[in-house]
Design a protein around this motif. Structure first.
Motif, PDB file in Angstrom:
ATOM      1  N   LEU A   7       0.859  -1.191   0.000  1.00  0.00           N
ATOM      2  CA  LEU A   7       0.000   0.000   0.000  1.00  0.00           C
ATOM      3  C   LEU A   7       0.893   1.238   0.000  1.00  0.00           C
ATOM      4  N   ILE A   8       0.691   2.103  -0.998  1.00  0.00           N
ATOM      5  CA  ILE A   8       1.416   3.373  -1.054  1.00  0.00           C
ATOM      6  C   ILE A   8       0.444   4.486  -0.675  1.00  0.00           C
ATOM      7  N   ILE A   9       0.822   5.256   0.341  1.00  0.00           N
ATOM      8  CA  ILE A   9      -0.011   6.374   0.789  1.00  0.00           C
ATOM      9  C   ILE A   9       0.724   7.644   0.385  1.00  0.00           C
ATOM     10  N   GLU A  10       0.171   8.340  -0.574  1.00  0.00           N
ATOM     11  CA  GLU A  10       0.883   9.495  -1.154  1.00  0.00           C
ATOM     12  C   GLU A  10      -0.143  10.395  -1.825  1.00  0.00           C
ATOM     13  N   ARG A  13       0.539  13.042  -7.037  1.00  0.00           N
ATOM     14  CA  ARG A  13       0.243  12.093  -8.095  1.00  0.00           C
ATOM     15  C   ARG A  13       1.500  11.579  -8.820  1.00  0.00           C
ATOM     16  N   LEU A  16       3.423   9.226  -6.640  1.00  0.00           N
ATOM     17  CA  LEU A  16       2.643   7.990  -6.519  1.00  0.00           C
ATOM     18  C   LEU A  16       2.805   7.134  -7.772  1.00  0.00           C
ATOM     19  N   GLU A  17       2.624   7.755  -8.934  1.00  0.00           N
ATOM     20  CA  GLU A  17       2.683   6.981 -10.183  1.00  0.00           C
ATOM     21  C   GLU A  17       4.052   6.354 -10.385  1.00  0.00           C
ATOM     22  N   VAL A  20       4.395   3.396  -7.972  1.00  0.00           N
ATOM     23  CA  VAL A  20       3.523   2.286  -8.411  1.00  0.00           C
ATOM     24  C   VAL A  20       4.166   1.573  -9.598  1.00  0.00           C
ATOM     25  N   VAL A  30       0.034  -3.614  -6.059  1.00  0.00           N
ATOM     26  CA  VAL A  30       0.148  -2.285  -5.455  1.00  0.00           C
ATOM     27  C   VAL A  30      -1.224  -1.634  -5.318  1.00  0.00           C
ATOM     28  N   SER A  32      -3.165   1.951  -3.632  1.00  0.00           N
ATOM     29  CA  SER A  32      -2.768   3.294  -3.240  1.00  0.00           C
ATOM     30  C   SER A  32      -3.888   4.001  -2.492  1.00  0.00           C
ATOM     31  N   GLU A  34      -4.674   8.239  -1.166  1.00  0.00           N
ATOM     32  CA  GLU A  34      -4.144   9.597  -1.229  1.00  0.00           C
ATOM     33  C   GLU A  34      -4.247  10.343   0.105  1.00  0.00           C
TER      34      GLU A  34
END
Ligand code: MN
Length: 137
Positions: A7-10, A13, A16-17, A20, A30, A32, A34
């Motif tokens: 899990l990416i918490i960001e 954008r 994040l991209e 990912v 993956v 995500s 925000e």
């Protein structure tokens, strides 16, 4: 752990991209979020193996969110990586002592980032990563 769910918490954008893309190429699943509230919901609904967290989110600072995640006993040992653009002297120590597993500075170093993730996953499984094993490369 090529099928690990990350899990990416960001809230940025582009960051994040990029994260990912790098992780999906390595075969990770993956997800995500925000912001912190969405992240907590994902963590409740889904079993996550590792979290990468921007420490400046619209609703949470990283240390509060890390503390909140660790309140769930099943996530007491979840690898949580602080993801920050504000690399200042003493930061790494501050985040590690607050419960983060590791620390990654932005912008992402695309060469070392996947290794840091792999090492954190391997450590959390209690199995040291074998440098001779190139099957995941
Ligand atoms: Mn942010």
């Amino acid at each position: 752990m090529p099928n690990a769910r990350i899990l990416i918490i960001e809230d940025d954008r582009l960051n994040l991209e990029l994260a990912v893309d790098i992780l999906e190429v390595r075969g990770y699943q993956v997800l995500s979020a925000e912001n912190g509230f969405r992240a907590l919901r994902v963590l409740k609904d889904t079993s996550i193996d590792l979290v990468i967290m921007d420490i400046q989110l619209p609703d949470f600072d990283g240390i509060s969110l890390c503390t909140e995640i660790r309140k769930d006993p099943s996530y007491a040992k979840l690898p949580i990586i602080a993801f920050t653009a504000h690399a200042m002297k003493g930061d790494e120590e501050k985040f590690l002592s607050a419960g983060f597993t590791a620390y990654v500075a932005k912008p992402i170093d695309t060469r070392t980032f996947p290794d840091i993730i792999a090492d954190c996953l391997a450590t959390s499984q209690g199995a040291p990563r074998n440098p001779a094993d190139t099957s995941q490369e």
